[in-house]
Design a protein around this motif. Sequence first.
Motif, short mmCIF file in Angstrom:
data_model
loop_
_atom_site.label_atom_id
_atom_site.label_comp_id
_atom_site.label_asym_id
_atom_site.label_seq_id
_atom_site.Cartn_x
_atom_site.Cartn_y
_atom_site.Cartn_z
N SER A 149 0.82 -1.21 0.00
CA SER A 149 0.00 0.00 0.00
C SER A 149 0.85 1.26 0.00
O SER A 149 0.34 2.36 0.12
N ARG A 150 2.18 1.09 -0.14
CA ARG A 150 3.04 2.26 -0.13
C ARG A 150 3.03 2.94 -1.50
O ARG A 150 3.09 2.27 -2.52
N GLU A 151 3.02 4.27 -1.46
CA GLU A 151 2.95 5.04 -2.69
C GLU A 151 4.11 4.68 -3.62
O GLU A 151 5.24 4.56 -3.19
N GLN A 188 2.65 0.28 -5.13
CA GLN A 188 1.40 -0.49 -4.99
C GLN A 188 1.35 -1.76 -5.83
O GLN A 188 1.67 -1.75 -7.00
N ASP A 217 7.76 5.47 -12.60
CA ASP A 217 7.41 6.17 -11.35
C ASP A 217 8.07 7.55 -11.32
O ASP A 217 7.50 8.51 -10.81
#
Lengths: 341, 372, 75
Positions: free
Chosen positions: A188-190, A193, B123
């Motif tokens: 759940s970490r940015e 995910q 990212d």
Amino acid sequence: MSKLDIKNGLIEMGHGSGGRASATLIEEIFVRHFDNELLNQGNDQALFSIPAGRMVISTDGHVITPLFFPGGDIGSLSIHGTVNDVAMSGATPLYLSASFILEEGFPLADLERIVISMAKASIDAGVPVVTGDTKVVERGKGDGVFITTTGVGIVPDGINISGDLAKPGDAIIVSGSIGDHGIAILSSREGLQFGTTIESDSAALHTLVAEMIAIAPAIRCLRDPTRGGLATTLNELARQSNVGISIQETSIPIKAEVKGACELLGLDPLYIANEGKLVCIVPAEDAGQLLAAMHKHPLGQNAAIIGNVCEDAQQMVVMKTAFGGSRVVDWLAGEQLPRIC
Amino acid sequence: MKFVDEYRDGDVAQLLARLIRQEAKPDRNYRLMEFCGGHTHAIFRFGIVDLMPDNVRFIHGPGCPVCVLPAGRIEAAIKLVEENDVILCTYADLMRVPAGKRDSLQKAKARGGDIRMVYSATDALAIAQANREKQVVFFAIGFETTTPPTAAVLKIANAMQLTNFSVFCNHVETPPAMMHILSAGEAKIDGILGPSHVSTIIGSQAYADCCDKYRVPLVIAGFEPLDVIQSVLMLVRQINAGEASVENQYTRAVSKGGNKKAQSLMAEVFEQRPLFEWRGLGVLPESAVQIRSEFADFDAEKRFGMQAIATADIKGCICPAVLRGMNNPDECKLFGTACTPEDPKGACMVSSEGACAAYYSYGRYRAAESKA
Amino acid sequence: MCLAVPALVVELNGDSAVVDLDGIRKETSTVLLDEIAVGDYVLIHVGFALERIDPVEAAKTLKLFDELKAMDAEA
């Protein structure tokens, strides 16, 4: 009528000023949900008499990103973490204190959600939060909320559990699958995910411990493998007891999904954090009975003997791999970070 | 795990090892260089060394992108983040690698540098989109495996005309490094375990010149332990037969020509860099890529006028010789004393794929075993 | 070098796919591959699918291992 706008309100500096705003916050969120006789007295301390035996005290600061994760949140974690640290001495945990550092601008709704979760964890564990403190720091100087909890408990006579008591020949038991908490957090970490059904194993282990010491009062060491994971805990125990440790990879319970996530991110499950597991070192002759008793407890259903203590002046933890080789399981160097190579 | 567990069967490993022992001639040595850190890692993690006869020896190669990145490039990145208002995105592998003067990205982050760890180049792109008021630089490292993803992201950034995103390109190429080691002839090498995932991109044919020119056999080997052991057997057979060709053990993922789509993407975005410094190997011609002029707007070296920084080697550290296959890590004076995974002095001690880090764990165990 | 793991393609959405690794689901770019289908196994590296795993070739290697085992059992 409530003076707090919990639905839309934010923490302001005034909530930590000690004035009326602080009092309102305490009444409407903390006292309301923690709701117990000692706290409700409204003193700056909790006064209680203690049963016979030796007393233990433990404290733990909780900082975590994200605050809410599959299987728990910082609130429940802050109860379980300290209950477990107290319980790892063989103690019955009695009371907790809680100190909150709140960041200006933190949503009151999130705070209430955390406190409700915390209160539930504390009531379920039967260990009330009887005193506490709240401070507010300026926006940008905290990470939403930090919670420090302190717990006290009583160790029954005849129980002597400590990290320096492991002896060569002793058996090593782990209470269930490892790595669940850390993987749930990572999922759940940015920026990282991934989808998984894995949830944090966050749980209070004191009832399991109580049943364990009832069956095997000769238990030598108990420790919960939190940060740094199983590998770090085993290295700590080897060093404290000046022994070596030998474990078998095939005996260590690890869920397939945890293995999968570790392969994907280049992590080693032995170093991933747990919040509802314990490692127990016990004389070999008690191990079978103890394991059977653990299997009857919901938090020990998947307990397994994973290895034994041996003599080794170098205090190494060595693992027989599933492949048939041996490798050193070292202390964690730096942080466990996802890697590309 | 499918396509993983099947290749970790300890019983088959014993059988393959037995064949190696039977076929390796006792009167000769088989010095095999595993080019990739991935192989080094597998050899140690699974205890493959223990299965080999004494005359089959592994020589560790330079195939760890973290280990071969010169300290000056990391220093340049630190300088960039400290002198400009930028967000520096990096793969986590680089965070603890020593730059000069006991510095590292991790320490620069602690000093206040906005350094963020990312799992993927995409990212970094997302961070740029979310922070339009800031310049975002992606610290790109890696061999041909990791280059195509960077190329893909640069193409997207170009199409989006993203003005606050750039790449600090440090992508290097495998065959030139291999050629260099063979041509230097410092390390005696009888056979090479060839890269697995690099080869998915560049194909097995990419090493044909190496084998021809230096008369050395090469087997492209997967990273699972049975892949490695089977490849050793294939090398022993080639060496016995006096052959020197490219063979492919990792056929489930590597073809002769490699991934053409990835190759054309790389060719579109990158071009050969005339010279690039490798830690340990020195400055090698045509051994790395740089961003093409068509994508110059996204080249952090150009955008920020980044200058090469020369750094002195760490005194006593023999990482350079280790990377060239000349020394074993435990021959270094700093090994295990001044240089440990906790406080690494050389890059090979940082990455779990670095030969020194692998030796640190297993060397100690093996030393203790042999004492007992 | 170059950590890459085989994962199963379970969903395709344009230039990306959802892959499954023993229950772990991850969004992955597929721009490096021409043809890709649900049910394929692909090697995942830094969020990109690098190459398809060829099941026929994989089976060949495994068959070799099985033959070794069979030979050993006979001996």
